[in-house]
Design a protein around this motif. Structure first.
Motif, PDB file in Angstrom:
ATOM      1  N   GLU A  82       8.088  -3.281   5.417  1.00 44.49           N
ATOM      2  CA  GLU A  82       8.757  -2.526   4.676  1.00 44.49           C
ATOM      3  C   GLU A  82       9.879  -2.809   4.134  1.00 44.49           C
ATOM      4  O   GLU A  82       9.973  -1.768   3.216  1.00 44.49           O
ATOM      5  CB  GLU A  82       9.309  -1.762   6.422  1.00 44.49           C
ATOM      6  N   ASN A  83      10.606  -4.114   4.397  1.00 44.04           N
ATOM      7  CA  ASN A  83      11.625  -4.765   4.116  1.00 44.04           C
ATOM      8  C   ASN A  83      10.705  -5.646   2.502  1.00 44.04           C
ATOM      9  O   ASN A  83      11.381  -6.061   1.294  1.00 44.04           O
ATOM     10  CB  ASN A  83      12.461  -5.076   4.379  1.00 44.04           C
ATOM     11  N   CYS A  84       9.793  -5.216   2.185  1.00 42.71           N
ATOM     12  CA  CYS A  84       9.005  -6.918   1.065  1.00 42.71           C
ATOM     13  C   CYS A  84       9.220  -5.979  -0.211  1.00 42.71           C
ATOM     14  O   CYS A  84       9.466  -4.735   0.014  1.00 42.71           O
ATOM     15  CB  CYS A  84       7.273  -5.959   1.893  1.00 42.71           C
ATOM     16  N   PRO A  85       9.812  -6.288  -1.418  1.00 44.64           N
ATOM     17  CA  PRO A  85      10.305  -6.083  -2.449  1.00 44.64           C
ATOM     18  C   PRO A  85       8.839  -5.329  -3.360  1.00 44.64           C
ATOM     19  O   PRO A  85       9.395  -4.483  -4.110  1.00 44.64           O
ATOM     20  CB  PRO A  85      11.038  -7.349  -2.750  1.00 44.64           C
ATOM     21  N   THR A  86       7.752  -5.891  -2.820  1.00 41.84           N
ATOM     22  CA  THR A  86       6.793  -4.701  -3.583  1.00 41.84           C
ATOM     23  C   THR A  86       6.602  -3.415  -3.009  1.00 41.84           C
ATOM     24  O   THR A  86       5.943  -2.735  -4.126  1.00 41.84           O
ATOM     25  CB  THR A  86       5.117  -5.817  -2.696  1.00 41.84           C
ATOM     26  N   VAL A  87       6.688  -3.355  -2.204  1.00 37.73           N
ATOM     27  CA  VAL A  87       7.294  -1.561  -1.474  1.00 37.73           C
ATOM     28  C   VAL A  87       7.957  -0.585  -2.444  1.00 37.73           C
ATOM     29  O   VAL A  87       7.754   0.058  -2.905  1.00 37.73           O
ATOM     30  CB  VAL A  87       7.559  -2.155  -0.016  1.00 37.73           C
ATOM     31  N   ALA A  88       9.563  -1.687  -2.452  1.00 36.32           N
ATOM     32  CA  ALA A  88      10.568  -0.546  -3.339  1.00 36.32           C
ATOM     33  C   ALA A  88       9.686  -0.746  -4.622  1.00 36.32           C
ATOM     34  O   ALA A  88       9.675   0.615  -5.354  1.00 36.32           O
ATOM     35  CB  ALA A  88      11.635  -1.240  -3.046  1.00 36.32           C
ATOM     36  N   ARG A  89       9.094  -1.604  -4.991  1.00 36.12           N
ATOM     37  CA  ARG A  89       8.650  -1.072  -6.377  1.00 36.12           C
ATOM     38  C   ARG A  89       7.552  -0.013  -6.992  1.00 36.12           C
ATOM     39  O   ARG A  89       7.101   1.161  -7.743  1.00 36.12           O
ATOM     40  CB  ARG A  89       8.007  -2.394  -7.032  1.00 36.12           C
ATOM     41  N   MET A  90       6.219  -0.372  -5.486  1.00 33.09           N
ATOM     42  CA  MET A  90       5.699   0.654  -5.464  1.00 33.09           C
ATOM     43  C   MET A  90       5.895   1.565  -5.199  1.00 33.09           C
ATOM     44  O   MET A  90       5.245   2.883  -5.887  1.00 33.09           O
ATOM     45  CB  MET A  90       3.857  -0.070  -4.447  1.00 33.09           C
ATOM     46  N   THR A  91       6.958   2.409  -4.708  1.00 32.37           N
ATOM     47  CA  THR A  91       7.385   3.379  -4.122  1.00 32.37           C
ATOM     48  C   THR A  91       8.262   3.995  -5.699  1.00 32.37           C
ATOM     49  O   THR A  91       8.116   5.217  -5.583  1.00 32.37           O
ATOM     50  CB  THR A  91       8.433   3.844  -2.250  1.00 32.37           C
ATOM     51  N   ALA A  92       8.408   3.026  -6.515  1.00 30.83           N
ATOM     52  CA  ALA A  92       9.440   3.608  -7.610  1.00 30.83           C
ATOM     53  C   ALA A  92       9.302   3.823  -8.794  1.00 30.83           C
ATOM     54  O   ALA A  92       8.924   4.866  -9.093  1.00 30.83           O
ATOM     55  CB  ALA A  92      10.606   2.334  -8.012  1.00 30.83           C
ATOM     56  N   GLY A  93       7.532   3.453  -8.262  1.00 32.69           N
ATOM     57  CA  GLY A  93       7.003   3.874  -9.103  1.00 32.69           C
ATOM     58  C   GLY A  93       5.959   5.246  -9.144  1.00 32.69           C
ATOM     59  O   GLY A  93       5.184   5.335  -9.673  1.00 32.69           O
ATOM     60  N   GLY A  94       6.103   5.487  -8.464  1.00 31.04           N
ATOM     61  CA  GLY A  94       5.312   6.567  -7.484  1.00 31.04           C
ATOM     62  C   GLY A  94       4.364   7.018  -6.636  1.00 31.04           C
ATOM     63  O   GLY A  94       3.495   7.766  -6.429  1.00 31.04           O
ATOM     64  N   ARG A  95       4.204   5.091  -5.945  1.00 34.34           N
ATOM     65  CA  ARG A  95       2.838   5.139  -5.474  1.00 34.34           C
ATOM     66  C   ARG A  95       3.194   6.157  -3.894  1.00 34.34           C
ATOM     67  O   ARG A  95       4.232   5.713  -3.104  1.00 34.34           O
ATOM     68  CB  ARG A  95       3.207   3.887  -4.928  1.00 34.34           C
ATOM     69  N   THR A  96       2.165   6.760  -3.608  1.00 29.59           N
ATOM     70  CA  THR A  96       1.888   7.034  -1.951  1.00 29.59           C
ATOM     71  C   THR A  96       2.246   6.022  -0.644  1.00 29.59           C
ATOM     72  O   THR A  96       1.197   5.186  -0.721  1.00 29.59           O
ATOM     73  CB  THR A  96       0.824   8.274  -2.292  1.00 29.59           C
ATOM     74  N   THR A  97       2.527   6.408   0.434  1.00 26.29           N
ATOM     75  CA  THR A  97       3.047   5.313   1.234  1.00 26.29           C
ATOM     76  C   THR A  97       1.312   5.902   1.761  1.00 26.29           C
ATOM     77  O   THR A  97       0.668   7.646   2.311  1.00 26.29           O
ATOM     78  CB  THR A  97       3.957   4.864   1.829  1.00 26.29           C
ATOM     79  N   VAL A  98       0.520   4.953   2.938  1.00 23.99           N
ATOM     80  CA  VAL A  98      -0.494   5.227   3.933  1.00 23.99           C
ATOM     81  C   VAL A  98       0.835   4.744   5.481  1.00 23.99           C
ATOM     82  O   VAL A  98       0.703   3.415   5.519  1.00 23.99           O
ATOM     83  CB  VAL A  98      -1.358   5.020   3.727  1.00 23.99           C
ATOM     84  N   PRO A  99       0.117   5.633   6.292  1.00 28.62           N
ATOM     85  CA  PRO A  99       1.061   5.283   7.159  1.00 28.62           C
ATOM     86  C   PRO A  99      -0.200   4.601   8.519  1.00 28.62           C
ATOM     87  O   PRO A  99      -0.898   4.709   8.856  1.00 28.62           O
ATOM     88  CB  PRO A  99       1.434   6.600   8.604  1.00 28.62           C
ATOM     89  N   VAL A 100       0.437   3.223   8.284  1.00 26.75           N
ATOM     90  CA  VAL A 100      -0.183   2.384   9.237  1.00 26.75           C
ATOM     91  C   VAL A 100       0.704   2.141  10.868  1.00 26.75           C
ATOM     92  O   VAL A 100       2.022   2.041  10.517  1.00 26.75           O
ATOM     93  CB  VAL A 100      -0.806   1.214   8.841  1.00 26.75           C
ATOM     94  N   ARG A 101      -0.078   1.447  11.361  1.00 26.73           N
ATOM     95  CA  ARG A 101       0.219   0.952  12.610  1.00 26.73           C
ATOM     96  C   ARG A 101      -0.854  -0.294  13.325  1.00 26.73           C
ATOM     97  O   ARG A 101      -1.447  -0.499  13.200  1.00 26.73           O
ATOM     98  CB  ARG A 101       1.087   2.201  13.532  1.00 26.73           C
TER      99      ARG A 101
END
Length: 721
Positions: free
Chosen positions: A604-623
């Motif tokens: 969750e704290n990966c910098p890639t997550v912040a960039r992709m979310t800021a770019g409008g990418r939709t997250t997929v719930p995983v567990r």
């Protein structure tokens, strides 16, 4: 010519034979007068008896010049008497060649003159070439230096002996003159400097200069001769200084001190030319230390001071006991004069060094020669074991052969300044040891000075609180913390030889390396040289660790293969773990859909997550889901460079039951090395224990999970564990 005439006079006196019993022999009357000038109450009978034995035992022997041999010990003893040596030194000096060149034995000397005299005579007696061959000269010097460790008067006699031999060297073949002059330059002159015997040192320098550099010597001599033919402008400046000091009520002697030949040559080379005031310096002698500073105040008030030339060697004496104030002033006409200011006692010590301090075993305040306690004797420094001599006596005992000793001795003596550093334990600011080291010494030198051979375990150092490279040159007054690995877990690399300045360190490092020749060139050497190599037991899935354009990278043919499912996504979509952050349980994870219907899971704290979310990418719930397939993780280990570190880290990893998929070592920078591991863990929950095990490896100060854009910092302080 005066030295030659003096020798001839001594020779004629020696040929006349000894005087009547109990009368002072004519040959030593001049010697006795010089001795009594420094020690009015000296007992001369022991000198008479020593001369009678020396003259009778050397009778019939001649020097290369044709003079009776007795003229040599007489001349050597006169040199020492004029410098103020006490009676025991002069007695041993008269006898210094008897055991070596005559039938007199050391036992005879001991019975007739006592233990001290016999010790000094033995200390300067050469070892026989028939027994030692080519090693005779270095082993003789080793013997003399060890004897000097107990009594510095041994080296005083040797220095005077060499000075007289150099004065009369003209009868030797040119090649022998050059050989003796080089040894004098490399060994005897530095020893004279370290023992503070400037009067001997400067004359030895000029004699060596004349033999080894005859053309430069001749030019310098002509320069001095031309200067002496003209009025000396320093006379006028000296008179002006005398007037200033008289008006200030300061009792002082002002002298003009001519530069010796080599000093003039060096000044010419440094400045490119010499002015009329550059051939000498003013020497001002006063009674007390406070008077020195009073003189300095008057000089800087009444003349224009050159502050760049000011040095205070009274508050901070040189390591050879030298004390003086140095300054330079310009008179109203713009003429610049260099000035030395010292007390008369400082002057005596500056000229004669340890010779002026007398018997090192003699309690201050008493005087066996009857002269009474000299002013300031109670404050004198015992010269028997100065710091440089302590270090020399320590390392020489470990020198494996005469050649090593001889080479290291000359290198050691070439260091003409000394620094003091304060060693503290990690986490403390209180010094636990004061280390006296030659200028240019490094953290490696400090480790061996502090711990001896245990310095092999050095893995890092902090200087004034900051983590620093092992090759960092220390400065006077530095506070150093030495970070040591547990005994037997670490050792020096060949690179340490580039850092070491002291023989103690160099000999210990070479001994370590030479005792482990099979380890030279091993894969572990990557830790010290930056050349990565395959890790024993590592699975590299296609090719070994190799270097890339930006350091070291690990390449595998299956780099993008999907991992066995350890993370579940909606609809059963295939999931692979992102290589930028390599999540493992129980990390909080988030997924992003990628081409082909797969999902990539990130922390969750990966910098890639912040960039992709800021770019409008939709997250997929995983567990996370239970799986016996294990997990893969990439770790960076930041460490201080040392041999065998790569093997130790690999062993620690294997001890946790973890497989190494690939490993790489980046080139070291400032003694810091970064290791990159891609690892296969049986269980994700084993990761914290694995990271702790890696941090416990000596030299490793941080282990972190790989995240794209984040690596351990190499600058400033190392991150805490």
């Amino acid at each position: 010519m005066s030295a030659v005439r003096s020798l001839r006079k001594l020779g004629r006196a020696a040929l006349l034979g000894p005087s009547p019993r109990h009368a002072l022999p004519h040959a030593i009357e001049h010697l006795a007068k010089a001795h009594r000038a420094h020690h009015p109450g000296a007992d001369l009978d022991i000198l008479r008896r020593a001369y009678v034995l020396a003259e009778s035992s050397h009778r019939g022997q001649t020097r290369k010049s044709g003079e009776p041999y007795i003229t040599h010990p007489l001349a050597v003893t006169l040199i020492l008497a004029e410098l103020g040596a006490e009676t025991t030194t002069l007695t041993a000096s008269l006898l210094h060649d008897t055991v070596e060149d005559t039938e007199v034995t050391l036992e005879q000397v001991r019975e007739e003159f006592g233990e001290e005299v016999s010790y000094l005579v033995d200390g300067v007696t050469k070892l026989e070439k028939v027994d030692y061959g080519a090693a005779a000269e270095p082993e003789t010097f080793r013997k003399m230096l060890v004897a000097t460790g107990s009594d510095v008067r041994v080296m005083s006699i040797k220095l005077a002996d060499r000075l007289h031999n150099m004065r009369t060297l003209g009868v030797m073949r040119p090649e022998k003159q050059a050989r003796i002059a080089k040894v004098t330059r490399d060994v005897l002159i530095p020893l004279a400097e370290r023992l503070g015997v400037q009067a001997l040192k400067t004359e030895l320098e000029d004699l060596v200069f004349a033999i080894l550099h005859p053309e430069e010597y001749t030019r310098t001599r002509e320069l001095i001769r031309a200067h002496n033919a003209e009025p000396d402008p320093l006379d006028g400046i000296a008179e002006a200084v005398r007037g200033v000091l008289r008006e200030a009520g300061i009792a002082a002697e002002v002298h003009i001190r001519p530069r010796h030949f080599l000093s003039v040559h060096r000044a010419l080379a440094k400045r490119g030319g010499l002015g009329p005031c550059d051939f000498g310096r003013l020497l001002i002698l006063v009674a007390e230390n406070a008077d020195c500073y009073a003189v300095l105040g008057e000089l800087h008030t009444c003349f224009t001071p050159l502050m760049s030339e000011f040095k205070d060697f009274i508050a901070v004496p040189k390591f050879n006991l030298y004390q003086s104030l140095h300054t330079a002033v310009a008179d109203p006409a713009g003429r610049v004069a260099e000035v030395l200011v010292r007390t008369r006692r400082m002057h005596r010590v500056a000229e004669a060094g340890v010779i002026a301090l007398g018997d090192p075993h003699h309690a201050p305040g008493a005087d066996r020669d009857g002269a009474g306690a000299a002013a300031g004797d109670a404050e004198r420094v015992d010269p028997t074991r100065p710091g440089w001599l302590e270090r020399l006596l320590e390392w020489q005992s470990h020198a494996p052969d005469p050649d090593t000793f001889w080479d290291e001795l000359r290198d050691d003596l070439a260091q003409d300044r000394e620094i003091t550093v304060f060693c503290t334990d990690p986490g403390s600011t209180t010094p636990v040891a004061t280390l006296h080291l030659p200028a240019g010494a490094t953290c490696v030198d400090a480790a061996y000075a502090r711990y001896g051979a245990a310095g092999h375990a050095l893995v890092g150092a902090r200087v004034d609180g900051r983590l620093t490279a092992l090759g960092t040159v220390l400065r006077d007054g530095d506070a150093i913390q030495l970070l040591m690995a547990p005994a037997g877990t670490s050792g020096p690399s060949p690179q340490w030889l580039e850092y070491a300045r002291t023989p103690t360190a160099r000999i210990a490092i070479r001994t370590w390396i030479d005792s482990r020749p099979e380890e030279d060139g091993r894969a572990d050497r990557a830790d010290g040289t930056g050349r990565p190599s395959p890790v024993p037991g590592a699975r590299t899935a296609g090719r070994d660790v190799c270097r890339g354009g930006d350091g070291a990278v690990s390449g595998t043919r299956d780099r993008h293969r999907e991992r066995p499912a350890a993370v579940a996504a909606p609809g059963g979509a295939p999931v692979r773990l992102a290589r930028c952050c390599t999540p493992v349980p129980p990390d909080d994870v988030v997924g992003f859909a990628v081409r082909g219907g797969a999902v990539t899971a990130h922390r969750e704290n990966c910098p890639t997550v912040a960039r992709m979310t800021a770019g409008g990418r939709t997250t997929v719930p995983v567990r996370w889901q239970a799986s016996g397939a294990g997990c893969r993780v990439t770790l960076y280990a930041e460490s201080l460079s040392r041999p065998h570190l790569l093997a130790d880290l690999t062993e620690a990893i294997a001890g946790e039951g973890v497989a190494v998929v690939s490993a790489a070592v980046e080139p070291p920078r400032e003694q810091r090395v970064r290791h990159k591991y891609t690892l296969e863990l049986p269980e994700a929950g084993d990761l914290p224990r694995l990271m702790r095990a890696m941090r416990e490896v000596p030299g490793v100060y941080d282990v972190v999970r790989a995240t794209r854009g984040r690596r351990p910092s190499r600058g400033g302080e190392a991150p805490s564990k």
